[in-house]
Design an enzyme around this catalytic site. Structure first.
Site, PDB file in Angstrom:
ATOM      1  N   PRO A   2       0.849  -1.424  -0.021  1.00 29.74           N
ATOM      2  CA  PRO A   2       0.076   0.257  -0.105  1.00 29.74           C
ATOM      3  C   PRO A   2       0.775   1.359  -0.012  1.00 29.74           C
ATOM      4  CG  PRO A   2      -0.654  -1.462   1.796  1.00 29.74           C
ATOM      5  CD  PRO A   2       0.512  -2.309   1.319  1.00 29.74           C
ATOM      6  N   GLU A   3       1.022   2.445  -0.989  1.00 30.15           N
ATOM      7  CA  GLU A   3       1.529   3.263  -1.497  1.00 30.15           C
ATOM      8  C   GLU A   3       0.800   3.983  -1.054  1.00 30.15           C
ATOM      9  OE1 GLU A   3       4.333   3.499  -4.359  1.00 30.15           O
ATOM     10  OE2 GLU A   3       4.626   1.341  -4.297  1.00 30.15           O
ATOM     11  N   ARG A 112       2.842 -10.160   7.236  1.00 27.28           N
ATOM     12  CA  ARG A 112       3.789 -10.328   7.304  1.00 27.28           C
ATOM     13  C   ARG A 112       4.338  -9.917   8.740  1.00 27.28           C
ATOM     14  NH1 ARG A 112       6.593  -9.192   1.866  1.00 27.28           N
ATOM     15  NH2 ARG A 112       5.247 -10.310   1.170  1.00 27.28           N
TER      16      ARG A 112
END
Length: 276
Positions: A2-3, A112
């Site tokens: 996600p940016e 993660r």
DNA sequence: CGGGGCTCCTGTGCGC
DNA sequence: TGCGCACAGGAGCCCC
């Protein structure tokens, strides 16, 4: 990952779907995800509060509660905020469950486990963002003009341009995907020092960066790795990516083979023929 | 000031 | 076919 386009997509969806909803119950399944409180304190401060509004700064989502607290969420690479129905069950990645008023549960998942959810008083948010994080300008803000961009570049003459675009204290919200795409669009080698860019190249990079971020936002972002929006849908921008994760494939502009190098420890793809 | 390396963590993808 | 291992990656942190 996600940016800005992905995080802004989720922000808009949350603002529309979660505003006015009350947290009936909260459960922390992975205590390391929350900061700085212990799970019991976190749950206590969140339970009973109503979500008042959702902001974004850089890649951070800011969920403001009615009790004077805010949640600051960073999704890092694999975080997801998901609105599910009441019957939904946690999975391996689920770190926090918020049971909301109405027929929904709100999940914070992170495969993660690099992301975090910070709880802090709303009044401390501005200081936290500007002093502790020290974020650079929002690239899609009206105040981010080409002259602002050029002035920033002048302050970092020796930095390589692509890692510089990804530096959150330089410009906020740009990550590995869109930094590479912006360099490709502007026909600039990612390893070029900022000072080596001509005036025309600076202007091109500015326009490319803004256009790509806007276009990606319009397509609800890129689902590479694990990204899904609030409703569990993938973004639709991946087919429009020109160089990211396309090493060894032909350049869409000149058909030369896309090459991959490492810059500042990050994979970086580019066209060795038409990026100069 | 810039750059390199380490850290967190898990799924993926490679080599054998 | 299956095992084991290197690797990726945002961003803070340390070190030179």
């Amino acid at each position: 990952m996600p940016e800005l386009p992905e995080v802004e997509t989720v922000r808009r969806q949350m603002a529309a779907a979660l505003g006015g909803r009350k947290v009936i119950r909260a459960e922390v399944l992975y205590p390391k995800a929350i900061r700085p409180l212990r799970p019991a304190e976190f749950v206590k401060k969140v339970t009973g509060a109503t979500i008042r509004g959702v902001d974004r700064r850089a890649k951070l989502l800011l969920l403001h509660l009615t009790n004077g607290n805010s949640l600051v969420v960073h999704l890092k690479m694999t975080g997801r905020l998901l609105l599910k129905d009441d019957a939904a069950e946690p999975n391996q990645a689920t770190e926090i469950i918020f049971d909301l008023s109405g027929p929904n549960k709100f999940f914070y998942d992170d495969i993660r486990r690099f992301g975090f959810v910070k709880l802090m008083p709303t009044k401390n948010i501005a200081d936290y963002l500007e002093k502790k994080e020290g974020f650079g300008p929002e690239p899609l803000a009206a105040s981010f003009t080409v002259s602002v961009f050029k002035n920033l570049l002048r302050k970092k003459p020796r930095s390589k341009i692509k890692p510089l675009l990804m530096d959150p204290t330089f410009i906020a919200g740009v990550g590995n995907i869109y930094a590479q795409e912006a360099c490709f669009c502007a026909k600039i080698l990612p390893s070029r020092p900022a000072a080596s860019l001509t005036d025309d190249e600076r202007r091109r990079l500015y326009r490319c960066l803004r256009n790509i971020l806007r276009d990606a936002l319009k397509h609800r972002g890129s689902s590479v790795d694990a990204y899904l929006d609030l409703f569990g849908r993938p973004g639709e921008f991946v087919p429009k990516l020109k160089v990211y994760d396309r090493a060894g494939k032909p350049c869409p502009r000149c058909r030369a083979f896309i090459q991959k190098i490492t810059l500042a420890g990050r994979g970086t793809s580019f066209c060795p023929n038409c990026q100069l």
